[in-house]
Design an enzyme around this catalytic site. Structure first.
Site, PDB file in Angstrom:
ATOM      1  N   ASP A  24       6.951  -2.217  -2.949  1.00  0.00           N
ATOM      2  CA  ASP A  24       5.647  -1.669  -3.333  1.00  0.00           C
ATOM      3  C   ASP A  24       5.920  -0.322  -3.984  1.00  0.00           C
ATOM      4  O   ASP A  24       7.053   0.172  -3.974  1.00  0.00           O
ATOM      5  CB  ASP A  24       4.739  -1.520  -2.103  1.00  0.00           C
ATOM      6  CG  ASP A  24       3.352  -0.990  -2.458  1.00  0.00           C
ATOM      7  OD1 ASP A  24       2.787  -1.456  -3.465  1.00  0.00           O
ATOM      8  OD2 ASP A  24       2.846  -0.100  -1.750  1.00  0.00           O
ATOM      9  N   SER A  25       4.866   0.291  -4.516  1.00  0.00           N
ATOM     10  CA  SER A  25       5.030   1.614  -5.113  1.00  0.00           C
ATOM     11  C   SER A  25       5.150   2.707  -4.054  1.00  0.00           C
ATOM     12  O   SER A  25       5.637   3.795  -4.339  1.00  0.00           O
ATOM     13  CB  SER A  25       3.845   1.930  -6.032  1.00  0.00           C
ATOM     14  OG  SER A  25       2.632   1.894  -5.303  1.00  0.00           O
ATOM     15  N   CYS A  87       2.588  -5.658  -3.749  1.00  0.00           N
ATOM     16  CA  CYS A  87       1.916  -4.813  -4.733  1.00  0.00           C
ATOM     17  C   CYS A  87       1.084  -5.721  -5.621  1.00  0.00           C
ATOM     18  O   CYS A  87       1.624  -6.579  -6.321  1.00  0.00           O
ATOM     19  CB  CYS A  87       2.951  -4.048  -5.560  1.00  0.00           C
ATOM     20  SG  CYS A  87       2.259  -3.152  -6.971  1.00  0.00           S
ATOM     21  N   GLU A 164      -1.717   7.908   0.163  1.00  0.00           N
ATOM     22  CA  GLU A 164      -0.359   8.439   0.182  1.00  0.00           C
ATOM     23  C   GLU A 164      -0.332   9.884   0.696  1.00  0.00           C
ATOM     24  O   GLU A 164       0.655  10.318   1.286  1.00  0.00           O
ATOM     25  CB  GLU A 164       0.259   8.365  -1.214  1.00  0.00           C
ATOM     26  CG  GLU A 164       0.604   6.958  -1.679  1.00  0.00           C
ATOM     27  CD  GLU A 164       1.874   6.419  -1.040  1.00  0.00           C
ATOM     28  OE1 GLU A 164       2.727   7.219  -0.611  1.00  0.00           O
ATOM     29  OE2 GLU A 164       2.011   5.176  -0.960  1.00  0.00           O
ATOM     30  N   CYS A 196      -5.332  -4.266  -3.212  1.00  0.00           N
ATOM     31  CA  CYS A 196      -4.169  -3.373  -3.210  1.00  0.00           C
ATOM     32  C   CYS A 196      -3.681  -3.286  -1.772  1.00  0.00           C
ATOM     33  O   CYS A 196      -4.506  -3.148  -0.851  1.00  0.00           O
ATOM     34  CB  CYS A 196      -4.548  -1.995  -3.744  1.00  0.00           C
ATOM     35  SG  CYS A 196      -3.236  -0.751  -3.597  1.00  0.00           S
ATOM     36  N   HIS A 198      -2.370  -0.948  -0.247  1.00  0.00           N
ATOM     37  CA  HIS A 198      -2.701   0.335   0.378  1.00  0.00           C
ATOM     38  C   HIS A 198      -4.051   0.274   1.097  1.00  0.00           C
ATOM     39  O   HIS A 198      -4.273   0.984   2.083  1.00  0.00           O
ATOM     40  CB  HIS A 198      -2.775   1.461  -0.666  1.00  0.00           C
ATOM     41  CG  HIS A 198      -1.451   2.001  -1.106  1.00  0.00           C
ATOM     42  ND1 HIS A 198      -0.616   1.315  -1.946  1.00  0.00           N
ATOM     43  CD2 HIS A 198      -0.826   3.179  -0.822  1.00  0.00           C
ATOM     44  CE1 HIS A 198       0.466   2.047  -2.177  1.00  0.00           C
ATOM     45  NE2 HIS A 198       0.370   3.170  -1.508  1.00  0.00           N
TER      46      HIS A 198
END
Length: 287
Positions: A24-25, A87, A164, A196, A198
């Site tokens: 993932d990012s 992701c 984040e 997403c 996240h």
């Protein structure tokens, strides 16, 4: 820090023992990792966070494709038996292109998430990064599965940076979430897809803002269920050995990732920093 010298070598006669790769990012993919721990606790895992190039959701398709190829080159050198794209942006923009380029299965989030949503809802909302929303990947797949549905997508560019930065319970985050959800609530959706990885981290905030009847779909749950099925079919499931400790790697600051991951893992992971460009050069020379 580099742990490559401590990596076990996986015998080609025992591919079941090889690890599953996840990328993932940033920390979003930890929602997929938690599902792997729950559904496939015997599997060894390598987690990669491309934190140096976070967020992915504002990137172009060509950038995403380049990043994904570099990550998969590195994963291949680690001897993975399968890779999960944790992701949605990568799943939407790069999955089909790279599947034919690597000799291990690569699974994405969008098809499992779309299939799950059509099982429970008729008026489906999708919250996603700008790139995923622009791709129309969820809407297209949902309507391919069942045409007699309504689907609305909302781009949520501020969510990933807020998560984040660990600002989930910041009043500003609630304000932003309310503005993103407003058009979907006005459409009287009955189902909401986390577009997403996240976004499940925001579930307490989102749940408080949504009507009680709205069902939340976390594609991570269904991706890992698909992973389990694929491992069975391919005779790659690790049934006879204990899982190795999860290996964490990032392209950015390892300490920052470890601090962020603590909240979601319950422990501070040991994290290495990897230069993807370095491994891409090695792969090119090797080829």
């Amino acid at each position: 820090m580099n742990f490559n010298s401590n990596l076990p070598s996986f015998n080609s006669k025992e591919p079941q023992r090889a690890p599953i790769g996840i990328f993932d990012s940033g920390i979003g993919g930890l929602t997929v990792l938690r599902q792997l721990y729950q559904q496939l606790p015997q599997e060894s895992i390598i987690y990669f966070g491309d934190t140096a190039r976070l967020p992915y959701g504002i990137r172009s398709q060509s950038e995403i494709l380049q990043f994904v190829r570099e990550i998969l080159d590195w994963m291949q050198l680690q001897g993975v038996k399968m890779v999960l794209m944790a992701c949605n942006t990568s799943s939407a923009l790069a999955l089909e292109a790279v599947r034919a380029e690597f000799d291990f299965p690569i699974l994405g989030l969008i098809l499992p998430g779309a299939k799950a949503a059509v099982q429970v809802g008729k008026k489906i909302g999708v919250i996603a990064t700008p790139a995923t929303a622009k791709s129309n990947a969820y809407k297209r797949l949902i309507l391919e599965i069942t045409e007699d549905l309504e689907v609305w997508q909302v781009s949520c560019p501020e969510f990933v940076p807020l998560i984040e930065q660990n600002r989930i319970y910041d009043p500003y985050t609630t304000e932003v979430a309310s503005s993103y959800l407003k058009p979907l609530i006005e459409k009287e959706i009955d189902t909401l897809i986390y577009g997403c990885t996240h976004y499940p981290h925001l579930s307490p905030v989102l749940r408080a803002l949504l009507p009680e009847n709205v069902q939340l779909i976390d594609p991570a749950v269904h991706l890992v269920a698909t992973c389990s099925q694929k491992l069975d079919i391919s005779n790659l499931k690790n049934n006879n050995y204990s899982a190795l400790p999860t290996r964490f790697a990032v392209s950015g600051c390892s300490q920052a990732f470890a601090r962020s991951a603590l909240r979601w893992l319950g422990y501070t992971p040991m994290v290495e920093t990897v230069s993807l460009q370095h491994y891409a050069v090695i792969q090119t020379i090797k080829d």
